[in-house]
Design a protein around this motif. Sequence first.
Motif, PDB file in Angstrom:
ATOM      1  N   ASP A 163      99.587 135.046  38.175  1.00 17.77           N
ATOM      2  CA  ASP A 163      99.841 136.241  38.965  1.00 17.77           C
ATOM      3  C   ASP A 163     100.797 137.192  38.255  1.00 17.77           C
ATOM      4  OD1 ASP A 163     102.077 134.696  39.104  1.00 17.77           O
ATOM      5  OD2 ASP A 163     102.354 134.866  41.277  1.00 17.77           O
ATOM      6  N   GLY A 164     101.078 136.951  36.975  1.00 20.75           N
ATOM      7  CA  GLY A 164     101.977 137.811  36.225  1.00 20.75           C
ATOM      8  C   GLY A 164     103.433 137.517  36.451  1.00 20.75           C
ATOM      9  N   ARG A 165     103.747 136.337  36.941  1.00 22.72           N
ATOM     10  CA  ARG A 165     105.132 135.941  37.180  1.00 22.72           C
ATOM     11  C   ARG A 165     105.618 135.042  36.053  1.00 22.72           C
ATOM     12  NH1 ARG A 165     108.916 135.146  41.366  1.00 22.72           N
ATOM     13  NH2 ARG A 165     110.176 133.258  41.131  1.00 22.72           N
ATOM     14  N   VAL A 166     106.817 135.324  35.547  1.00 21.76           N
ATOM     15  CA  VAL A 166     107.443 134.446  34.575  1.00 21.76           C
ATOM     16  C   VAL A 166     107.984 133.242  35.334  1.00 21.76           C
ATOM     17  CG1 VAL A 166     109.262 134.227  32.856  1.00 21.76           C
ATOM     18  CG2 VAL A 166     108.044 136.396  33.100  1.00 21.76           C
ATOM     19  N   ASP A 167     107.538 132.040  34.947  1.00 23.74           N
ATOM     20  CA  ASP A 167     107.868 130.841  35.716  1.00 23.74           C
ATOM     21  C   ASP A 167     109.318 130.402  35.558  1.00 23.74           C
ATOM     22  OD1 ASP A 167     105.314 130.633  36.777  1.00 23.74           O
ATOM     23  OD2 ASP A 167     104.583 129.404  35.120  1.00 23.74           O
ATOM     24  N   ALA A 168     109.944 130.694  34.450  1.00 27.98           N
ATOM     25  CA  ALA A 168     111.319 130.259  34.214  1.00 27.98           C
ATOM     26  C   ALA A 168     112.277 130.957  35.174  1.00 27.98           C
ATOM     27  CB  ALA A 168     111.721 130.550  32.775  1.00 27.98           C
ATOM     28  N   THR A 169     113.410 130.305  35.457  1.00 34.71           N
ATOM     29  CA  THR A 169     114.416 130.926  36.311  1.00 34.71           C
ATOM     30  C   THR A 169     115.156 132.006  35.534  1.00 34.71           C
ATOM     31  OG1 THR A 169     116.169 129.373  35.683  1.00 34.71           O
ATOM     32  CG2 THR A 169     114.733 128.738  37.527  1.00 34.71           C
ATOM     33  N   LEU A 170     115.671 132.986  36.269  1.00 29.59           N
ATOM     34  CA  LEU A 170     116.434 134.044  35.616  1.00 29.59           C
ATOM     35  C   LEU A 170     117.661 133.475  34.921  1.00 29.59           C
ATOM     36  CD1 LEU A 170     116.317 136.906  38.282  1.00 29.59           C
ATOM     37  CD2 LEU A 170     114.782 136.509  36.342  1.00 29.59           C
ATOM     38  N   GLU A 171     118.310 132.519  35.567  1.00 32.31           N
ATOM     39  CA  GLU A 171     119.512 131.914  34.984  1.00 32.31           C
ATOM     40  C   GLU A 171     119.227 131.288  33.630  1.00 32.31           C
ATOM     41  OE1 GLU A 171     122.968 128.638  36.203  1.00 32.31           O
ATOM     42  OE2 GLU A 171     121.050 128.673  37.250  1.00 32.31           O
ATOM     43  N   SER A 172     118.061 130.639  33.513  1.00 34.34           N
ATOM     44  CA  SER A 172     117.734 129.960  32.256  1.00 34.34           C
ATOM     45  C   SER A 172     117.414 130.941  31.139  1.00 34.34           C
ATOM     46  CB  SER A 172     116.548 129.008  32.466  1.00 34.34           C
ATOM     47  OG  SER A 172     115.344 129.733  32.698  1.00 34.34           O
ATOM     48  N   MET A 173     117.010 132.168  31.486  1.00 32.08           N
ATOM     49  CA  MET A 173     116.643 133.168  30.478  1.00 32.08           C
ATOM     50  C   MET A 173     117.796 134.109  30.130  1.00 32.08           C
ATOM     51  SD  MET A 173     112.763 134.256  31.650  1.00 32.08           S
ATOM     52  CE  MET A 173     113.199 134.607  33.371  1.00 32.08           C
ATOM     53  N   LEU A 174     118.843 134.103  30.938  1.00 30.87           N
ATOM     54  CA  LEU A 174     119.949 135.039  30.736  1.00 30.87           C
ATOM     55  C   LEU A 174     120.745 134.689  29.480  1.00 30.87           C
ATOM     56  CD1 LEU A 174     121.344 137.455  32.197  1.00 30.87           C
ATOM     57  CD2 LEU A 174     122.887 135.777  33.232  1.00 30.87           C
ATOM     58  N   LEU A 175     121.247 135.716  28.813  1.00 31.57           N
ATOM     59  CA  LEU A 175     122.125 135.483  27.664  1.00 31.57           C
ATOM     60  C   LEU A 175     123.369 134.708  28.103  1.00 31.57           C
ATOM     61  CD1 LEU A 175     122.095 138.928  25.801  1.00 31.57           C
ATOM     62  CD2 LEU A 175     120.588 136.969  25.473  1.00 31.57           C
ATOM     63  N   THR A 176     124.036 134.102  27.140  1.00 30.80           N
ATOM     64  CA  THR A 176     125.269 133.370  27.398  1.00 30.80           C
ATOM     65  C   THR A 176     126.440 134.123  26.763  1.00 30.80           C
ATOM     66  OG1 THR A 176     125.162 132.033  25.379  1.00 30.80           O
ATOM     67  CG2 THR A 176     123.955 131.218  27.317  1.00 30.80           C
ATOM     68  N   PRO A 177     127.680 133.796  27.130  1.00 31.08           N
ATOM     69  CA  PRO A 177     128.833 134.493  26.542  1.00 31.08           C
ATOM     70  C   PRO A 177     128.877 134.436  25.026  1.00 31.08           C
ATOM     71  CG  PRO A 177     129.512 133.332  28.516  1.00 31.08           C
ATOM     72  CD  PRO A 177     128.076 132.940  28.273  1.00 31.08           C
ATOM     73  N   THR A 178     128.353 133.379  24.424  1.00 29.28           N
ATOM     74  CA  THR A 178     128.390 133.273  22.963  1.00 29.28           C
ATOM     75  C   THR A 178     127.418 134.233  22.282  1.00 29.28           C
ATOM     76  OG1 THR A 178     126.798 131.449  23.004  1.00 29.28           O
ATOM     77  CG2 THR A 178     129.142 130.868  23.036  1.00 29.28           C
ATOM     78  N   ASP A 179     126.505 134.837  23.047  1.00 26.71           N
ATOM     79  CA  ASP A 179     125.574 135.808  22.472  1.00 26.71           C
ATOM     80  C   ASP A 179     126.214 137.172  22.278  1.00 26.71           C
ATOM     81  OD1 ASP A 179     123.207 134.147  22.316  1.00 26.71           O
ATOM     82  OD2 ASP A 179     123.139 134.237  24.509  1.00 26.71           O
ATOM     83  N   PHE A 180     127.417 137.366  22.798  1.00 26.37           N
ATOM     84  CA  PHE A 180     128.118 138.639  22.648  1.00 26.37           C
ATOM     85  C   PHE A 180     129.127 138.533  21.515  1.00 26.37           C
ATOM     86  CE2 PHE A 180     126.273 139.136  26.717  1.00 26.37           C
ATOM     87  CZ  PHE A 180     126.306 140.477  27.069  1.00 26.37           C
ATOM     88  N   PRO A 181     129.050 139.416  20.533  1.00 26.24           N
ATOM     89  CA  PRO A 181     130.007 139.362  19.418  1.00 26.24           C
ATOM     90  C   PRO A 181     131.368 139.910  19.839  1.00 26.24           C
ATOM     91  CG  PRO A 181     128.595 141.271  19.166  1.00 26.24           C
ATOM     92  CD  PRO A 181     128.074 140.521  20.362  1.00 26.24           C
ATOM     93  N   ALA A 182     132.385 139.598  19.056  1.00 28.95           N
ATOM     94  CA  ALA A 182     133.707 140.184  19.278  1.00 28.95           C
ATOM     95  C   ALA A 182     133.603 141.702  19.108  1.00 28.95           C
ATOM     96  CB  ALA A 182     134.699 139.597  18.283  1.00 28.95           C
ATOM     97  N   PRO A 183     134.364 142.477  19.866  1.00 28.16           N
ATOM     98  CA  PRO A 183     135.463 142.075  20.754  1.00 28.16           C
ATOM     99  C   PRO A 183     135.038 141.847  22.198  1.00 28.16           C
ATOM    100  CG  PRO A 183     135.462 144.446  20.556  1.00 28.16           C
ATOM    101  CD  PRO A 183     134.301 143.949  19.709  1.00 28.16           C
ATOM    102  N   TYR A 184     133.731 141.726  22.458  1.00 26.29           N
ATOM    103  CA  TYR A 184     133.267 141.606  23.844  1.00 26.29           C
ATOM    104  C   TYR A 184     133.526 140.206  24.393  1.00 26.29           C
ATOM    105  CZ  TYR A 184     131.047 146.075  23.040  1.00 26.29           C
ATOM    106  OH  TYR A 184     130.829 147.397  22.743  1.00 26.29           O
TER     107      TYR A 184
END
Length: 235
Positions: free
Chosen positions: A44-65
């Motif tokens: 039906d065009g729905r992504v089966d994974a949860t949003l939480e599982s697909m969201l970036l994590t804090p380590t994906d943001f470089p300094a100084p963020y």
Amino acid sequence: MGACLGVAGCSSTVDGMASPVAAAGPSSASGPSSSAGADGTGEDGRVDATLESMLLTPTDFPAPYQAIVLPPHAVSQAAADLDGIPPGAKVDPPGCKPPAQDYGPDGTAMIVGTDNANRSTISVELMRSDLPLDKRTAEIERCLEVTTTKDGAEAVVRTEILPAPPLNADDTIAMRQTVTSGKGAGKVTQSMLTLVAQIDDVRVSATYMSFGDGKPDTVVLDQVFTEAVQRVNAA
């Protein structure tokens, strides 16, 4: 505004802002995808994974963020800040309020990275939406200047649609917004640069927001947006 919103270079500028010309994977931004059912999506065009599982994590943001995943109770307020239109506000022209949004765990997930030195943030939002992105773009184009009023406070939201970033997504848009409130010495301007992609029923948004006069950090914005889209595509 300096850096290019694409990992491979720039082709043009809009009022000094470089437009994206290349990013992760082949572009399919010219129209909705018809490949529902492949690569983890439901028929039906729905992504089966949860949003939480697909969201970036804090380590994906470089300094100084310094990034944190927002808890559910904070998501609705943060999302409204990015829209520039507070919940319950009156808007002029009428009909320019953002569409209703599910802020529950399976409706919206958000991570926010903060650069304290520059008083700026980069927010990445995943939300479920059955509304095609081109229809949402058409709604925004009808509301390029909106006056909001809430509790006696008035603000003006101005939007400019920019060249869309080409990505491996069903559709994409980019826009620059300012939210101006107050007068004289009390005048405040919130500036935002937003990149958006739709992949089946998941809408991916990355927004750089600041209150200063500095240029947007388009390098990191492009980096986290591209990674966020790749995560959804890989789900």
